[in-house]
Design a protein around this motif. Structure first.
Motif, PDB file in Angstrom:
ATOM      1  N   TYR A 171       0.869  -1.184   0.000  1.00  0.00           N
ATOM      2  CA  TYR A 171       0.000   0.000   0.000  1.00  0.00           C
ATOM      3  C   TYR A 171       0.900   1.225   0.000  1.00  0.00           C
ATOM      4  CZ  TYR A 171      -3.639   3.254   1.734  1.00  0.00           C
ATOM      5  OH  TYR A 171      -4.510   4.301   1.910  1.00  0.00           O
ATOM      6  N   ASP A 227      -7.986   6.496  -5.623  1.00  0.00           N
ATOM      7  CA  ASP A 227      -7.342   5.247  -5.230  1.00  0.00           C
ATOM      8  C   ASP A 227      -7.200   4.355  -6.454  1.00  0.00           C
ATOM      9  OD1 ASP A 227      -7.340   5.982  -2.538  1.00  0.00           O
ATOM     10  OD2 ASP A 227      -9.207   4.913  -2.098  1.00  0.00           O
ATOM     11  N   HIS A 254      -6.208   0.245  -7.357  1.00  0.00           N
ATOM     12  CA  HIS A 254      -6.064  -1.081  -6.770  1.00  0.00           C
ATOM     13  C   HIS A 254      -5.717  -2.084  -7.863  1.00  0.00           C
ATOM     14  CE1 HIS A 254      -8.986   1.139  -4.312  1.00  0.00           C
ATOM     15  NE2 HIS A 254      -8.505   0.469  -3.293  1.00  0.00           N
ATOM     16  N   ARG A 266      -2.177  -1.281  -3.660  1.00  0.00           N
ATOM     17  CA  ARG A 266      -3.117  -0.169  -3.478  1.00  0.00           C
ATOM     18  C   ARG A 266      -2.312   1.120  -3.400  1.00  0.00           C
ATOM     19  NH1 ARG A 266      -7.797   1.975  -1.379  1.00  0.00           N
ATOM     20  NH2 ARG A 266      -7.533   3.369   0.390  1.00  0.00           N
TER      21      ARG A 266
END
Length: 119
Positions: A36, A98, A100, A110
């Protein structure tokens, strides 16, 4: 709680679980080796670091995500929306984007982009 592993369903569950503070259910959406990234901040590597982030290190609280647009193509998903909540005791509202990456119905990578220095 059973989650449909279609990327769109996983992401709908993700924002629901984050807003409700349901960390255990949230972590089930991610691969064990999740990465992330939040530009300008350190990367989070692995499910245990992600757990620490959501349970202890996340500076946002008591908020909700409103998704304006979600595009899912071949295991890649882009989400644009707004977050309203509390950060460091102050009410905040800001936009987010965002991205992903999915494998086998789980989020494996992510990235979060906002106009704030830390989230």
């Amino acid at each position: 709680m059973s989650v449909d592993r279609d990327p769109r369903s996983v992401l709908e569950s993700y924002y629901e679980y984050v807003d409700a503070g349901e960390t255990d259910a949230l972590l089930e959406l991610f691969a064990d080796d999740i990465r992330y990234e939040r530009p300008g901040q350190g990367a989070i590597d692995g499910i245990e670091e992600l757990r620490e982030f959501y349970e202890r290190d996340r500076p946002l609280e008591d908020g909700t995500h409103e998704v304006d647009r979600m595009i899912v193509v071949d295991g890649h998903a882009a989400v644009r929306g707004r977050f309203s909540g509390v950060q460091d005791g102050d009410d905040v509202t800001f936009g987010f984007a965002d991205h992903h990456e999915f494998e086998d119905g789980l989020i494996v990578e992510r990235w979060s982009y906002t106009d704030r220095d830390t989230v």
